[in-house]
Every structure is written in C-alpha cells, then in structure tokens.
Design a protein around this motif. Sequence first.
Motif, PDB file in Angstrom:
ATOM      1  N   GLN A 145      11.779  21.844 -39.591  1.00 24.30           N
ATOM      2  CA  GLN A 145      11.417  20.753 -40.499  1.00 24.30           C
ATOM      3  C   GLN A 145      11.859  19.414 -39.927  1.00 24.30           C
ATOM      4  O   GLN A 145      11.099  18.446 -39.906  1.00 24.30           O
ATOM      5  N   TRP A 146      13.105  19.356 -39.492  1.00 23.50           N
ATOM      6  CA  TRP A 146      13.622  18.102 -38.951  1.00 23.50           C
ATOM      7  C   TRP A 146      12.859  17.677 -37.692  1.00 23.50           C
ATOM      8  O   TRP A 146      12.604  16.488 -37.490  1.00 23.50           O
ATOM      9  N   ASP A 147      12.500  18.628 -36.846  1.00 25.20           N
ATOM     10  CA  ASP A 147      11.752  18.293 -35.630  1.00 25.20           C
ATOM     11  C   ASP A 147      10.419  17.643 -35.975  1.00 25.20           C
ATOM     12  O   ASP A 147      10.036  16.613 -35.395  1.00 25.20           O
ATOM     13  N   ILE A 148       9.696  18.248 -36.892  1.00 26.12           N
ATOM     14  CA  ILE A 148       8.365  17.743 -37.238  1.00 26.12           C
ATOM     15  C   ILE A 148       8.459  16.406 -37.971  1.00 26.12           C
ATOM     16  O   ILE A 148       7.740  15.448 -37.654  1.00 26.12           O
ATOM     17  N   LEU A 149       9.370  16.326 -38.945  1.00 26.90           N
ATOM     18  CA  LEU A 149       9.520  15.073 -39.681  1.00 26.90           C
ATOM     19  C   LEU A 149      10.061  13.961 -38.778  1.00 26.90           C
ATOM     20  O   LEU A 149       9.673  12.800 -38.926  1.00 26.90           O
ATOM     21  N   SER A 150      10.925  14.323 -37.836  1.00 26.35           N
ATOM     22  CA  SER A 150      11.437  13.318 -36.890  1.00 26.35           C
ATOM     23  C   SER A 150      10.333  12.787 -35.995  1.00 26.35           C
ATOM     24  O   SER A 150      10.297  11.587 -35.673  1.00 26.35           O
ATOM     25  N   ALA A 151       9.430  13.683 -35.589  1.00 25.66           N
ATOM     26  CA  ALA A 151       8.304  13.244 -34.757  1.00 25.66           C
ATOM     27  C   ALA A 151       7.455  12.221 -35.503  1.00 25.66           C
ATOM     28  O   ALA A 151       7.000  11.227 -34.927  1.00 25.66           O
ATOM     29  N   PHE A 183       8.995   5.455 -40.141  1.00 20.90           N
ATOM     30  CA  PHE A 183       8.881   6.284 -41.342  1.00 20.90           C
ATOM     31  C   PHE A 183       8.733   5.405 -42.575  1.00 20.90           C
ATOM     32  O   PHE A 183       7.930   5.695 -43.474  1.00 20.90           O
ATOM     33  N   ALA A 184       9.489   4.334 -42.629  1.00 20.87           N
ATOM     34  CA  ALA A 184       9.376   3.403 -43.756  1.00 20.87           C
ATOM     35  C   ALA A 184       7.972   2.814 -43.831  1.00 20.87           C
ATOM     36  O   ALA A 184       7.400   2.672 -44.918  1.00 20.87           O
TER      37      ALA A 184
END
Length: 405
Positions: A145-151, A183-184
């Motif tokens: 999850q973190w990998d994809i959301l970080s991308a 992201f913002a």
Amino acid sequence: MGNVPVVLLVEIMRSVVSIEDLRRIRSVNKTFHGLATPAVFKNVTVYATTNGAQGFVNLLNSPDVAKYVEDITLEEGWRERPTDSDTMNDSSTYEQVGATLKTAFSMLHQAPALRSLTLSFNAPGVEEMSFDDSVGRPSRFLSLQWDILSALAHNPNPLPALEALAINNWLPFMHDLYDAAPFAALVAKLRRFRFYVRADDIVDAYFQGPFLRFWEQAVLQRVLARARSLEELTMDSSIPFTSQPYFDFTKLAVFPNLRSLALRNALWEDGAVRFGSIAPGIEDFILRHGATLRKLELHHCTIDIKAEERTPFRYWAAVWNSFSKKLTALVDISVEWEIEQYSEDLDDPEVRYVSLGQANEYYPIDDLEWAEGDAPALEALKMIVKNRKKMVEGGGGGGDNVGGI
C-alpha cells in the motif's frame, strides 16, 4: 465490409460490452484494430501479480494505447488469478511485484486521459497486517500500500484529468507520503472520493493509537482538508469511527460543491450534547451542506450513549427533524441499520444506539421505548425528500445524476 460507413462501425463498437469480444474484433484487420483499440483500453484492470504488474508497465510505456486509458482499477486480490497466484506466496515474489507496481504508478502521467483510479487492496488477517513502530518493519501488505500510494504522492508530473479516487481496505497507519506536495495537489482536484478503512482485526484496547492518529493526521488533515473540490464523498470503516476527539468534523470547512455524502459506521457523539440543543459534529457537518447536498446515505450509523447515562441527550428523531428543516436541496436519502446478530432475542433488532467500550467494541442498546419518536420522524423526512424530488423532476430542474465511483 469496405462499403460500411465508419460511423456505423463506430456505433457497432459502442454496443459491444465484452472486453474479450472487443479484443477479438480488434484482431480481425487494421480497420477494426483502430476502431476497437480505444474501447479495449478505456477501462484497465491491473492484478497484483508478476504478469499483471509488468503488463501494466508495458501499457503505460506504449503511448498509442496509454492515451485511451480513462479508468484504472488495481485488484490486489491475486488469488483470483490462478495463472500465477501460487508464486505470490513467496515473499520475495510479492516484493518484486510491489516494486514493479510502484514503478508503474509513478508513470500514471503517461495516461493523460486518466479520470478515475480505484485501489482495491488486499484484506489480510491480523497476523499479516499488524505493525509495531518498535519493530520497524511493516507487513508485506502494508508495504505494498505504501509503495503504491508513495508512487502517486511523489510523482511531480500532474494527472490533469484525474477527478475520482477510491481506496478499498485502506490500512490505518500514518506515513509521511501524505505530506508530499504532489499528493496535496492530487487530492485538491478530486471531485469524487470514496474510501474504506480496514481496521477491525487490528484495533483493540492496546492498539488504538495508530488508528486514531491515522484518522486525524491522514484522513482529516492531509486529505479532506485539502480536497476542496469534492462533489461526492463516501467514508466507510470496518469499525465505528467517532468524530471526537481525533476526527473532528467541526474542523472541516464546507465543501462548496458537495452533492452526495455517504457515511458508514459513523458514530454520533452524544456525551457533549445536552438536551438536544446543539448538533454533534457529524450532524453539524451535514447541515452545513444543506444548500448543496442532494443525496445522503447513512448506513450502520449509531448514537453512542455514554456508559453512565441511561438515555441519549439527543435522539435520532431530533436528527431527522433537523434534516427535514435544513437540508433544503436533498432529493435522495438512504438509511440502513445494522441488524443485531442475535436479533431473535431483541424487541428491536436494528442497532441505532450503542455504548462504546474501551476496546472499540460496542454494545447495542435494545430497550428503546424512550426512542419511539425516531421512526415517525424518519418517515416524515423521507416523505419530504420524496415530494421535493417529484417537484424537482416535474419542474425540469436538478437533472444531474448523483452517482459515485
């Protein structure tokens, strides 16, 4: 076939629903290849497998087809893909797939027409999803999850057409990815946002801190506070989420264009409200959108009666009466109650009032003689909404569909 007008062929393509049929049509000849390609790649489903992840990278690296992609759905439920699901039991393979997907999701700007993104993550058991800061290593599911959301969060290239985001089985752990400027910018443009926080197996009396901080710091402060363009919002949680003290709805400004709101498992706070004179935070948030809100869904929402009290300060009847007076644009309302598991032992199996325990478990309150005004007030609200909808439809106004992603 050469005498058939292209316009007619295009209409025929639009009538074909099956992607497999479109792929077969696409392979017939050059003409059909060109006509079917936009429909084949308009909606893309990516499976979290070795082949699925690499295929997604290959698609995004192919401008001739990537330009047609409008909707992307990630399905981490790799067990549905028997061709290579067995290899995912190997943690090293899982990490490799995660790395490939991270690469792919950092390239989403190469699909310039992308309008909608759905991330359906896996729903692991407690032994696979728990995370302890002292250990310093998240589970492989949380890492993915973190990998994809970080991308997504750190990609400096904008996604100009993206307007809808859905996150299913969002694991409630804070991460600095939510502070990233890209992201913002991404959430600021969203018109539709739907999410489901999966936490029932990890939140107990000893593990509420990360869950509560996630709602306050990620959902409230980093996402919703920035999503000023929202028209449709769905907030769902596997366990009740309360508006005090960590997720304070009063700290959310009005969304000027909010037309549709759905809340599931939202816990109305009651202890701070005496004699029904002040609307709780969730209710106040809804009322502040009375001029724009056209659709409202409340599923499995409850009022938390504090353990030391025997009756609520504010009944559902007061909520419904308030909505009847102040939600002046509402034309669609849906209210569903959870049915108590052992309903045969209860006079009223609908769970409307609860007492929340320290370990986030709740105890349904079934002695509801004092809440006999709730049902009539809800029916009155529904009748007002129904009549308003007839008037709006009869007058030709309000023709927009209020949907979701």
